[in-house]
Design an enzyme around this catalytic site. Structure first.
Site, PDB file in Angstrom:
ATOM      1  N   TRP A  30      38.014  42.110  48.942  1.00  0.00           N
ATOM      2  CA  TRP A  30      39.064  41.143  48.608  1.00  0.00           C
ATOM      3  C   TRP A  30      39.175  40.009  49.622  1.00  0.00           C
ATOM      4  O   TRP A  30      39.782  38.979  49.335  1.00  0.00           O
ATOM      5  CB  TRP A  30      40.418  41.853  48.508  1.00  0.00           C
ATOM      6  CG  TRP A  30      40.818  42.484  49.816  1.00  0.00           C
ATOM      7  CD1 TRP A  30      40.563  43.759  50.212  1.00  0.00           C
ATOM      8  CD2 TRP A  30      41.481  41.849  50.906  1.00  0.00           C
ATOM      9  NE1 TRP A  30      41.027  43.964  51.493  1.00  0.00           N
ATOM     10  CE2 TRP A  30      41.603  42.806  51.938  1.00  0.00           C
ATOM     11  CE3 TRP A  30      41.989  40.567  51.119  1.00  0.00           C
ATOM     12  CZ2 TRP A  30      42.209  42.533  53.160  1.00  0.00           C
ATOM     13  CZ3 TRP A  30      42.596  40.280  52.342  1.00  0.00           C
ATOM     14  CH2 TRP A  30      42.696  41.256  53.350  1.00  0.00           C
ATOM     15  N   ASN A  78      37.397  46.591  37.621  1.00  0.00           N
ATOM     16  CA  ASN A  78      36.469  47.630  37.184  1.00  0.00           C
ATOM     17  C   ASN A  78      37.001  48.431  35.998  1.00  0.00           C
ATOM     18  O   ASN A  78      38.161  48.328  35.614  1.00  0.00           O
ATOM     19  CB  ASN A  78      36.191  48.592  38.336  1.00  0.00           C
ATOM     20  CG  ASN A  78      37.465  49.211  38.886  1.00  0.00           C
ATOM     21  OD1 ASN A  78      38.181  48.568  39.647  1.00  0.00           O
ATOM     22  ND2 ASN A  78      37.772  50.445  38.514  1.00  0.00           N
ATOM     23  N   GLY A 128      45.719  49.264  39.548  1.00  0.00           N
ATOM     24  CA  GLY A 128      45.855  50.592  38.963  1.00  0.00           C
ATOM     25  C   GLY A 128      44.685  51.080  38.144  1.00  0.00           C
ATOM     26  O   GLY A 128      44.794  52.116  37.482  1.00  0.00           O
ATOM     27  N   ARG A 166      49.339  40.593  49.336  1.00  0.00           N
ATOM     28  CA  ARG A 166      48.509  39.452  49.758  1.00  0.00           C
ATOM     29  C   ARG A 166      49.266  38.134  49.820  1.00  0.00           C
ATOM     30  O   ARG A 166      48.653  37.087  49.970  1.00  0.00           O
ATOM     31  CB  ARG A 166      47.270  39.339  48.851  1.00  0.00           C
ATOM     32  CG  ARG A 166      46.379  40.550  49.028  1.00  0.00           C
ATOM     33  CD  ARG A 166      45.044  40.492  48.301  1.00  0.00           C
ATOM     34  NE  ARG A 166      44.509  41.834  48.340  1.00  0.00           N
ATOM     35  CZ  ARG A 166      44.736  42.773  47.429  1.00  0.00           C
ATOM     36  NH1 ARG A 166      45.451  42.479  46.350  1.00  0.00           N
ATOM     37  NH2 ARG A 166      44.253  43.977  47.569  1.00  0.00           N
ATOM     38  N   GLU A 173      41.955  52.591  38.874  1.00  0.00           N
ATOM     39  CA  GLU A 173      41.503  53.950  39.203  1.00  0.00           C
ATOM     40  C   GLU A 173      42.444  55.016  38.637  1.00  0.00           C
ATOM     41  O   GLU A 173      42.091  56.189  38.556  1.00  0.00           O
ATOM     42  CB  GLU A 173      41.379  54.114  40.717  1.00  0.00           C
ATOM     43  CG  GLU A 173      40.071  53.608  41.299  1.00  0.00           C
ATOM     44  CD  GLU A 173      39.972  52.091  41.259  1.00  0.00           C
ATOM     45  OE1 GLU A 173      38.854  51.577  41.118  1.00  0.00           O
ATOM     46  OE2 GLU A 173      41.016  51.415  41.370  1.00  0.00           O
ATOM     47  N   ASP A 229      32.389  50.516  40.011  1.00  0.00           N
ATOM     48  CA  ASP A 229      33.557  49.857  40.608  1.00  0.00           C
ATOM     49  C   ASP A 229      33.191  48.471  41.131  1.00  0.00           C
ATOM     50  O   ASP A 229      33.713  48.014  42.146  1.00  0.00           O
ATOM     51  CB  ASP A 229      34.154  50.719  41.737  1.00  0.00           C
ATOM     52  CG  ASP A 229      35.512  50.214  42.210  1.00  0.00           C
ATOM     53  OD1 ASP A 229      36.155  49.447  41.474  1.00  0.00           O
ATOM     54  OD2 ASP A 229      35.921  50.571  43.321  1.00  0.00           O
ATOM     55  N   LYS A 271      31.788  42.208  44.138  1.00  0.00           N
ATOM     56  CA  LYS A 271      31.337  43.428  44.804  1.00  0.00           C
ATOM     57  C   LYS A 271      29.865  43.726  44.585  1.00  0.00           C
ATOM     58  O   LYS A 271      29.218  44.362  45.422  1.00  0.00           O
ATOM     59  CB  LYS A 271      32.155  44.624  44.299  1.00  0.00           C
ATOM     60  CG  LYS A 271      33.500  44.825  44.964  1.00  0.00           C
ATOM     61  CD  LYS A 271      34.084  46.148  44.483  1.00  0.00           C
ATOM     62  CE  LYS A 271      35.430  46.447  45.089  1.00  0.00           C
ATOM     63  NZ  LYS A 271      35.942  47.762  44.633  1.00  0.00           N
TER      64      LYS A 271
END
Length: 709
Positions: A414, A281, A202, A141, A204, A326, A353
Site C-alpha cells: 500500500w 483480491n 475485508g 491512511r 480475507e 492475493d 502486488k
C-alpha cells in the site's frame, strides 16, 4: 497463508473521549477546500490539500527551499506523540497552517503545522468487537477535507464528518451493507464534485466489495458501485455487474463473499471526468472454491474507471485475471502526461502486488506497457496484444504446495509511490517477497467474524532460528526510480528488509522516504545519491509530505511500526529491529527540536512451567496456532513486535489463558473463540506457546554461553 485471525488492539489508557455530537457550525475558513482549489494546487504549493496533494496523486511538491544543496541541514522542528502505538499509515493533509492526520483506531488529530501543538483530537470510539475483524492492523491512511469539514473512515465502517475548526462531529453514516460480515475501513476518503468517496476492507473475511459516494454536506448516499456480482438468481444491479457476472462460475462466491474490496487507491482526472479505483483480491484466495476454477472473475484485481457523478462504469483493465494469490490492484495509482513511444499520452501508472509495472492510456484503459520490477514466477510476461499475463504454472498451488513470488504481501504494497515530472521517474517502494501456498482439498469454512477463510493450508515456516533467518534475509526492500518511458529502473537503492515507506518527490531534486528500520532518508531525485538521514525511532511506513508555513518549508513523516508485514509475517519482519512508537515527526532546515530516545525495553523471559503434552500433539497445536493466532502473534509464536510475544506470557497470564481466549479481553480487541475451540484445543495451544518459550530460553542460553567463551 492459512487461517489467519486479526490484529489485536493495543492496551493504552488515558484516551480522550470522542468529540461531542453538535449541529454543523461555520468553519471560519478552516479547511476551506473545494475542487477548484485542489485543481489549482500548484498556485499554493505550501499546502497539501488532498491525499496525493493533487487529484492526479503524483505526490510531487513544487517546493524547493529544501533542496539537494542544503537537505543535510534538516533537523527536527517538532514532534507529536500519538495515542496508540500501532501501525501508522496516514498521509497528513495541510491547509493554511493546520495539519489534519490520523493514528491507529481512526483517531483524528488537528495540529499547528508550524509547532505541532494539538488544536483538537477526535476519537471515534471504534467498536471494540470490530478491532479483531481486519486482516492488517487497526490502521488508518488519513482524512479528506472539503468546505470546512474533515472526513475520516472509522475502522468499524462509519464515515464521519467533523467540523474542521473544532473537531466536533457533524454527521456519521454506516457504510456497511451486511453486518454479518467483517467489513472495515482503513483507506483515506477522497472528495470529488462534492461527494465523499470511500471503500472498505475485508476481502480475507468473505465480504463483497464496493465503493460508495456520499454527499459531502449531508452524508446521504449518492451511489454505490459493486466490484463483484451478487446472487446470480437476482437481477444484476448495473451494466457493470452484467459484464462481471459472465466471468464467474458456480455460486461459491456467495458463501465466500467474492472479495474485490476498494480499500485504498483512487485518482481523478477532472478534464476527462473519470474517477479511477483500484480493486482488491478474491475471497477466498482459492479459485476453485470461489468460482469452480473458471473465469476471470471481474472486477477482481482491476483498475476501473467510473463517472464520479453517478458511479457509471466506463472501462476497466484487469491486472491479474482469476486472481488466486492475493494480488490486489489497490496499490497507488499515478496520473501523468508523458511522451510514450514518441507520442504524448495521458497515462495511468500502477505497480500492483503482482510485480509488473503497468502503464495504461487513462482515456480508454488501453495497455501501453507492463514490465517486471521485482523477481516473479507466476507469469513470464504480459502479452501487450491481449493485455493478459502469460502464466508459467510455477505458482499454481491447487494440486500441491508451490513457492510463489511475489508473496501475498506483493512486490509493492500500500505504501504510495511518487512521480517527478522533472526527472520523469516514478519512485517506487518495492520489495522482494516469497511464500509457500498450498490449496485445501476441501474448504474449511469457520463461521466466525474474526477468522479469515482463504481456502489454503496453514503455512509451515521452519522453527529452526537459523533457517528462519535465511528466509528472512530473502525478504528485501528496494527503492526504484522507475523510468516508465524506457521501461526500466534509472537507479535503485537496496534495503535489508521489506515494509519500507512511501515516497515524496520535490522540485528540490529530492526523494524522501521512511524506512522499516526507523530512518528518514533523502536521495537526489536524478541520481539516487543519499544526501540526508535522520532517526525516527520507529518505522516510517506512510508517505511523507512537505508544506510551507511562514516562509519555511517543512517535511513530515508519520511514524509507527505495524500493518500487515509484522503482523502476518511475524518473524520474517524482525530484520526491521524496531518497535511500534506512534508519532508525527517534522523537520525543517536548522530545526532545534529534539526527538526523544526510542522506547525499547528489553524484557526478561518469565519462569516457564514444563510442557505436558506429547510431541505429536504439539505438531497439531502448532498448526492450530499458526492458523488461528499467527496473523497477530506471529508464525510459530514469534511476534513481529506489534502485539505481545506470547512466549513472554507470565505465569498469571497462563492461568488466565482459557478466559482470555474465550472472550475476557474482547473489549481490548482480542476476539472470543468460545464455540470455535474446545477447552482441550485451547490448552494444546497454550502448551505449544510454552514449548516455544522453552525454545527461546534455550536459544538465549546458547547465545549467552557463546558470548562468554
Amino acid at each position: 497463508m492459512g487461517m489467519f485471525t486479526h490484529p489485536i488492539r493495543a492496551m493504552l489508557g488515558g484516551l480522550a473521549l470522542a468529540a461531542v455530537l453538535v449541529p454543523a457550525q461555520a468553519a471560519s475558513g478552516a479547511a476551506n477546500v473545494d475542487g477548484e482549489r485542489i485543481r489549482q494546487a500548484d498556485r499554493e504549493p505550501g499546502n497539501w490539500m488532498s491525499h496525493g496533494r493533487t487529484y492526479d496523486e503524483q505526490r510531487f511538491s513544487p517546493l524547493s527551499k529544501v533542496n539537494d544543496g542544503n537537505v543535510a541541514r534538516l533537523r527536527p522542528a517538532w514532534t507529536h506523540k500519538l495515542d496508540i502505538d500501532r501501525g501508522v499509515e496516514a498521509t497528513p493533509i495541510v491547509v493554511d497552517g493546520v495539519m489534519y492526520t490520523t493514528g491507529a483506531q481512526s483517531i483524528v488529530y488537528a495540529l499547528d503545522a508550524r509547532t505541532g501543538k494539538l488544536l483538537w483530537r477526535h476519537d471515534p470510539q471504534v467498536k471494540a468487537e470490530s478491532l479483531s475483524q481486519g486482516c492488517c492492523d487497526v490502521v488508518n491512511r488519513g482524512v479528506a477535507v472539503w468546505k470546512g469539514k474533515v472526513y475520516v473512515g472509522a475502522f468499524d465502517g462509519r464515515l464521519i464528518a467533523l467540523d474542521a475548526r473544532t473537531g466536533r462531529r457533524i454527521w456519521d453514516v454506516d457504510t456497511i451493507i451486511d453486518h454479518a460480515k467483517s467489513y472495515t475501513i482503513t483507506g483515506a476518503p477522497r472528495v470529488v464534485q462534492g461527494k465523499v468517496l470511500i471503500g472498505n476492507g475485508g476481502a480475507e473475511f468473505g465480504v463483497r466489495g464496493y465503493v460508495g459516494a456520499y454527499d459531502a454536506e449531508t452524508g446521504k448516499l449518492a451511489w454505490r458501485f459493486f466490484t463483484v456480482p451478487g446472487d446470480p438468481k437476482a437481477p444484476p444491479e448495473s451494466k457493470a455487474m452484467e459484464i462481471a457476472l459472465k466471468t464467474w462460475h458456480g455460486n461459491g462466491w456467495l458463501k465466500w463473499g467474492g472479495g474485490g474490496t476498494v480499500w485504498d487507491s483512487m485518482a481523478y482526472d477532472p478534464e476527462l471526468d473519470l474517477l479511477y479505483i483500484g480493486v482488491g483480491n478474491g475471497s477466498p484466495w482459492n479459485y476453485k472454491f470461489r468460482s469452480d476454477g473458471k473465469g476471470d472473475n471481474l472486477f477482481l484485481s482491476s483498475i476501473v474507471a467510473l463517472r464520479p457523478a453517478t458511479g457509471e462504469y466506463v472501462w476497466h483493465y484487469q491486472t491479474t485475471p482469476a486472481d488466486h494469490w492475493d494480488y490486489t490492484a489497490t496499490q497507488h495509482m499515478v496520473l501523468a502526461d508523458v511522451v510514450f513511444d514518441g507520442k504524448p499520452r495521458k497515462v495511468l501508472m500502477q505497480a500492483p502486488k503482482n510485480g509488473f509495472f503497468y502503464v495504461l492510456d487513462r482515456t480508454n484503459g488501453q495497455l501501453l506497457a507492463a514490465d517486471k520490477f521485482v523477481p516473479i514466477n507466476w507469469a513470464s510476461h504480459v502479452d501487450l496484444t491481449t493485455g493478459r499475463p502469460v502464466l508459467t504454472g510455477e505458482a499454481e498451488y491447487a494440486d500441491g504446495p508451490k513457492l510463489v513470488m511475489p508473496s501475498f504481501l506483493g512486490g509493492h504494497s500500500w505504501q504510495p509511490m511518487s512521480f517527478n515530472p522533472k526527472t520523469g521517474y516514478v519512485y517506487l517502494p518495492a520489495q522482494e517477497t516469497m511464500a509457500g501456498l498450498e490449496g485445501q482439498k476441501e474448504p474449511l469454512f469457520l463461521p466466525t467474524k474474526s477468522v479469515v477463510n482463504l481456502g489454503v493450508e496453514v503455512p509451515d515456516l521452519p522453527e529452526d532460528p537459523k533457517v528462519e533467518a535465511q528466509i528472512r534475509q530473502a525478504w528485501k526492500g528496494r527503492l526504484i526510480a522507475w523510468d516508465p518511458v524506457s521501461k526500466r529502473p534509472a537507479w535503485t537503492v537496496d534495503y535489508p528488509t521489506a515494509g519500507n515507506g512511501g515516497t515524496l518527490s520535490t522540485a528540490g531534486n529530492l526523494v524522501f522516504q521512511g524506512t522499516a528500520d526507523g530512518r528518514a532518508v533523502a536521495y537526489s531525485a536524478d541520481k539516487g545519491e543519499k544526501l540526508w538521514e535522520a532517526r525516527l525511532n520507529s518505522a516510517g511506513m506512510a508517505g511523507p509530505v512537505t508544506y510551507e508555513v511562514g516562509g519555511e518549508q517543512y517535511v513530515t513523516f508519520m511514524v509507527g511500526w505495524g500493518g500487515a508485514f509484522p503482523l502476518v509475517a511475524g518473524p520474517l519482519s524482525l530484520g526491521a529491529k524496531v518497535k511500534p512508537e506512534a508519532r508525527v515527526v517534522t523537520f525543517k532546515l536548522d530545526g532545534r527540536a529534539t526527538l526523544p530516545p526510542p522506547r525499547h525495553q528489553a524484557a526478561d523471559l518469565p519462569p516457564l512451567e514444563p510442557v505436558r503434552i506429547a510431541p505429536e500433539e504439539l505438531k497439531v497445536a502448532r498448526t492450530m496456532f499458526n492458523g488461528l493466532c499467527a496473523s497477530c502473534h506471529g508464525l510459530n509464536a514469534v511476534s513481529g513486535g506489534v502485539v505481545p510475544d506470547l512466549r513472554y506470557l507470565t505465569p498469571k497470564k497462563h492461568e488466565q489463558f482459557l478466559g482470555i481466549v474465550y472472550g475476557a479481553r474482547i473489549n481490548k480487541g482480542m476476539p472470543s473463540f468460545n464455540g470455535v475451540l474446545p477447552q482441550e484445543a485451547v490448552e494444546s495451544i497454550r502448551q505449544y506457546i510454552l514449548k516455544r518459550g522453552h525454545d527461546l530460553e534455550e536459544q538465549l542460553g546458547s547465545r549467552n554461553s557463546a558470548e562468554t567463551k
